[in-house]
Design a protein around this motif. Structure first.
Motif, short mmCIF file in Angstrom:
data_model
loop_
_atom_site.label_atom_id
_atom_site.label_comp_id
_atom_site.label_asym_id
_atom_site.label_seq_id
_atom_site.Cartn_x
_atom_site.Cartn_y
_atom_site.Cartn_z
N ILE A 505 0.85 -1.21 0.00
CA ILE A 505 0.00 0.00 0.00
C ILE A 505 0.88 1.25 0.00
O ILE A 505 0.69 2.19 -0.79
N GLU A 506 1.89 1.25 0.90
CA GLU A 506 2.77 2.42 1.00
C GLU A 506 3.53 2.65 -0.29
O GLU A 506 3.76 3.79 -0.69
N ARG A 509 1.28 4.27 -2.74
CA ARG A 509 1.09 5.67 -2.39
C ARG A 509 2.31 6.50 -2.77
O ARG A 509 2.21 7.58 -3.33
N PHE A 510 3.47 5.96 -2.48
CA PHE A 510 4.72 6.65 -2.78
C PHE A 510 4.88 6.86 -4.29
O PHE A 510 5.25 7.95 -4.73
N SER A 512 2.51 7.07 -6.55
CA SER A 512 1.57 8.09 -7.08
C SER A 512 2.06 9.49 -6.72
O SER A 512 2.02 10.41 -7.54
N SER A 513 2.57 9.65 -5.47
CA SER A 513 3.06 10.99 -5.10
C SER A 513 4.31 11.36 -5.90
O SER A 513 4.52 12.51 -6.25
#
Ligand SMILES: Nc1ncnc2c1ncn2[C@@H]1O[C@H](COP(=O)(O)OP(=O)(O)OP(=O)(O)O)[C@@H](O)[C@H]1O
Length: 650
Positions: A505-506, A509-510, A512-513
Motif C-alpha cells: 500500500i505504502e 502511495r509513494f 503516485s506521489s
C-alpha cells in the motif's frame, strides 16, 4: 522354553550388543553380575531375574546403579537365542488361538539408545533374520492352508479396511512388493494420500513408493523350520503387517507413502497381530534448538514409560486396584492399550472378554556406549533398580572404627572392618586404653552417626525423587518451548504477511506521489523555459538598437574628425578670405542626415564661403580681428598635409 508365571504386563529383557573390533575394554560401563553363591544361582534359575551393574566412569562421583531384568542376553547371544528365550513362540501360539476364540494379542518392542541394536534385533541384517522375519516364518507355516486367498481374501480385506480406523491402505503382500520394487508398469514413485472411506482394491497393485531392487536372496538363517505349531483348523487367517515409528510423541506409518498432510501422521493404526515399536533417545541431550526439544519429548515419553512399567509391577503385587497411566503419551498408549482385559463389544457387556496382550520389551544397550544415555534408558525400563552411592570414609567413622571394643558387647560392623588402631598424626604412637566414659561417649557418637547415616540415605532418596520431578518439569518445559516456537513462527508469519500488505500500500502511495511531483516539476521547467525564451527575444531587439547606436557613434566620430580637418583647413587659409563656419550645418544635407561625399565637399565650399563673408563683415566695423595673422601664416605650410590626410580618409 519353560514359561514363567509373571504378573508383569511386559517382560523386560536386556540385550547387549557386541563391541566393535578394537574397542578398548577398559571403557566398559556395564557388567552382568554373576551369581556369587550357590543360593544366588538357584534363585536366578527360579526367578530368571538377572542383574547388571552400571559403573560410572572413574572421573565422576556418580552412584553405581544396579538394574534387574527378566533376563540379560550377553553380546554373544544370537538371534535364535533371543527368539526362543524371549518367549516369542508362546506368543505366536497365543495369537493363533489353536483352541478357538479371539486368541491373545502379542507385542514385541525394542527400546534403546541409538546404535545399540534395535534394528538388528527386530529386522536383522543382510545375513541374519530378525525377530520379525522369524516370527512371520513360524506364523505362515503354522497357518498353512488356512490362510485366506483369492476372492475370500478380497472380501476379508474389505471388512478389515472398514474396521480399520486409520487412513492406511491395505494391499496384498505381492502387490506391496511390486509397488515397492517399482517394476510395475505405470507405477508412480509417490502415492496420493488415501482418503477415509475411499475404496481401494487390495488385489490391485498400489502406488509405488520407491524404486528399490527386488532382493534376489533374502537371508534364510537362523532356521526355524523345526518349529511347528497348530492353528485353529476351523478358522481362516489373514496376516496384516504394519510398521510404525514413534518419534516426538507422534506415530508414523512406515509402510504408507509419505503424506503432506501433517494430521495424517497422527492417525494410529492398530495392527491385528504384531506391533513393533522402536523408540530412541537423542544422541546427545546437550544439543540445542530443535534437537533439545526433540530430546525433551523423548525424555517425557521415557518417563511415562517408566511410570507405566513401575505401576504394572505394583498391579501384580498389591491388592489395591492400580491404574496404569498409559494414556499420557502416544508411546505408552500404543504399548499398553491392549494390555488390559476388556469387553469385546461395548454393546454386549456380557460377551467374551478380550485377553490382555502379552508384551515383551527388549532393551538394547552398548556396554561401551554413553553412560548418561544408557543410564536413563535403563532407569525407565528396568524391572527394578538399586542405587549404591560410593562413600568416602569420614574421620569420625575412622575414629570409631579404631576404638577398642567394649567388654561384654559385640563389636559393631564398622569396628570389625577396621581392626587397626587409629594413630593421629603427631601422636607418640603408643596405644592408650580408653576409659569407660570415653567408650560410652563413643558408643553414643556411633549411634548418632548411624542415625545421621540413615537420614542421609533418606535425603538421597528424596534427592533422587526431586531429580526425577525436575526432569519431568524440564521435559514439560521443553514441550512448552516447542509449542512456543510453533506459536512464534505463526505470529511471525502473520506479521510478515501484514507487513507485506502494508508495504504494498505504502509503495503504491509513494509511486503516485512521485508521479505527481514529477508532473509538477515538468510544469515548472516548462514555465522556466518559456520565460527564458521570452528573455532571449528581448535581447535580440536590444542588440539591434545597440548596433544602430554604434553606427551612429561611428558616424559622429567621423564627422567630428571631418570637422576638425575642416577647421584646420579653414585656419590655414588667408584670414581675409576666412568666414566662420556656420555652426554645425555640415551634417544636415542628406535626407538620412548623412551627407554624401560630393555633397559634403559642396556644402563645405558653401560654408567656407559663408565663413569668408561673415568674417569680412565682422572685421569691417571694428577693424580688429579675433585671429592672429602671424599664427595663420605659420599654419600655411602644413595646410596641404592635412588636406591629403582628409582625402585619404575619404
Ligand atoms: N547383537 C548384535 N550383533 C551383531 N551386531 C549388532 C548387534 N546389535 C547391533 N549390531 C550392529 O550395530 C550396528 C547398529 O545397530 P542398529 O542399527 O540395530 O542400532 P539401532 O539401535 O537400530 O540404531 P538406530 O536407532 O540409530 O537405528 C549395526 O551395524 C548392527 O549390525
Amino acid at each position: 522354553m519353560e514359561s514363567r508365571t509373571s504378573h508383569n504386563l511386559f517382560e523386560v529383557y536386556l540385550r547387549l550388543r557386541p563391541s566393535p573390533p578394537g574397542a578398548p575394554a577398559s571403557e566398559r560401563i556395564l557388567t552382568v553380575e554373576a551369581p556369587e553363591t550357590k543360593e544366588e544361582e538357584v534363585q536366578r534359575e527360579a526367578t530368571g531375574v538377572t542383574h547388571i551393574t552400571l559403573n560410572p566412569p572413574t572421573d565422576r562421583r556418580r552412584a553405581i546403579e544396579k538394574f534387574a531384568f527378566t533376563r540379560v542376553f550377553e553380546p554373544d547371544a544370537g538371534q535364535l537365542d533371543v527368539f526362543h528365550s524371549a518367549g516369542v513362540v508362546p506368543m505366536v501360539e497365543g495369537v493363533l488361538a489353536r483352541d478357538g476364540g479371539d486368541g491373545t494379542d502379542a507385542m514385541i518392542a525394542t527400546l534403546g539408545v541409538t546404535g545399540s541394536g534395535k534394528t538388528h534385533t527386530m529386522l536383522g541384517s543382510k545375513t541374519q533374520r530378525g525377530l520379525t522375519q522369524l516370527t512371520l516364518d513360524v506364523l505362515f507355516r503354522s497357518i498353512g492352508l488356512n490362510m485366506l486367498e483369492g476372492l475370500h481374501l478380497a472380501s476379508a480385506a474389505d471388512s478389515l479396511q472398514a474396521s480399520d480406523p486409520s487412513e492406511a491402505t491395505l494391499m496384498t503382500a505381492s502387490n506391496f512388493i511390486d509397488a515397492v520394487c517399482g517394476d510395475v508398469p505405470g507405477s508412480r514413485s509417490r502415492a496420493a494420500t488415501p482418503m477415509i472411506g475411499e475404496s481401494h482394491n487390495p488385489l490391485s497393485p498400489g502406488p509405488a513408493r520407491r524404486n528399490i531392487q527386488r532382493p534376489s536372496a533374502l537371508p534364510q538363517t537362523p532356521d526355524v523350520s523345526n518349529i511347528d505349531m497348530c492353528c485353529d483348523a476351523s478358522a481362516e487367517y489373514a496376516v496384516v503387517v504394519s510398521m510404525y515409528e514413534v518419534h516426538n510423541d507422534r506415530i508414523y506409518d512406515l509402510l504408507s507413502p509419505p503424506s503432506r498432510n501433517a494430521s495424517s501422521k497422527d492417525i494410529r493404526r492398530r495392527p491385528l497381530l504384531f506391533k513393533s515399536t522402536e523408540i530412541e533417545r537423542a544422541r546427545d541431550a546437550k544439543t540445542a534448538g530443535a534437537t533439545l526439544v526433540e530430546a525433551g519429548k523423548i525424555n517425557e515419553s521415557l518417563m511415562y514409560l517408566g511410570q507405566c512399567l513401575q505401576t504394572q509391577s505394583e498391579v501384580g503385587t498389591s491388592s489395591k486396584p492400580n491404574i496404569v497411566p498409559y494414556r499420557q503419551c502416544k508411546l505408552t498408549e500404543l504399548l499398553f492399550s491392549n494390555s488390559f482385559p476388556s469387553s469385546s463389544s461395548s454393546s454386549q457387556p456380557q460377551g467374551p472378554r478380550r485377553n490382555p496382550q502379552r508384551g515383551v520389551m527388549i532393551v538394547t544397550a552398548d556396554p561401551l556406549g554413553d553412560f548418561n544415555a544408557t543410564s536413563q534408558i535403563l532407569r525407565y525400563s528396568a524391572l527394578a533398580r538399586e542405587v549404591t552411592v560410593p562413600r568416602i570414609p569420614s574421620i569420625t567413622a575412622t575414629i570409631l572404627a579404631n576404638a577398642p571394643p567394649m567388654a561384654g558387647r559385640p563389636p559393631s560392623p564398622v569396628q570389625t572392618h577396621h581392626p587397626r588402631p587409629f594413630m593421629p598424626p603427631g601422636s607418640s604412637g603408643s596405644y592408650r586404653v580408653a576409659s569407660s566414659d570415653e567408650r560410652a561417649t563413643m558408643e553414643l557418637a556411633a549411634l548418632e552417626i548411624a542415625r545421621l547415616s540413615d537420614d542421609i540415605d533418606h535425603l538421597r532418596e528424596e534427592v533422587d525423587a526431586q531429580t526425577e520431578a525436575r526432569m519431568t518439569a524440564e521435559a514439560h518445559l521443553m514441550s512448552m518451548e516447542d509449542r512456543m516456537l510453533d506459536l512464534e513462527a505463526s505470529i511471525r508469519d502473520d506479521c510478515a504477511t501484514e507487513f507485506e500488505e502494508r508495504l504494498a500500500i505504502e509503495l503504491a502511495r509513494f509511486k503516485s506521489s512521485l508521479l505527481l511531483e514529477q508532473e509538477r516539476n515538468d510544469e515548472h521547467w516548462d514555465r522556466k523555459v518559456d520565460v527564458l525564451e521570452r528573455g532571449l527575444g528581448t535581447d535580440e531587439a536590444d542588440d539591434k538598437e545597440n548596433v544602430l547606436v554604434e553606427s551612429l557613434e561611428e558616424e559622429l566620430e567621423r564627422l567630428r574628425r571631418e570637422n576638425v580637418i575642416l577647421k584646420r583647413e579653414l585656419a590655414n587659409r588667408s584670414p581675409s578670405k576666412r568666414r566662420p563656419l556656420e555652426e554645425r550645418g555640415d551634417c544636415a544635407s542628406s535626407p538620412q542626415g548623412l551627407p554624401t561625399k560630393g555633397e559634403g565637399v559642396a556644402q563645405l565650399g558653401r560654408k567656407m564661403e559663408k565663413m569668408h563673408l561673415s568674417n569680412s563683415n565682422s572685421r569691417a566695423p571694428g577693424g580688429a580681428s579675433s585671429g592672429s595673422p602671424k599664427k595663420l601664416r605659420r599654419l600655411g605650410n602644413r595646410k596641404w598635409e592635412h588636406e591629403e590626410d582628409a582625402d585619404l580618409e575619404y
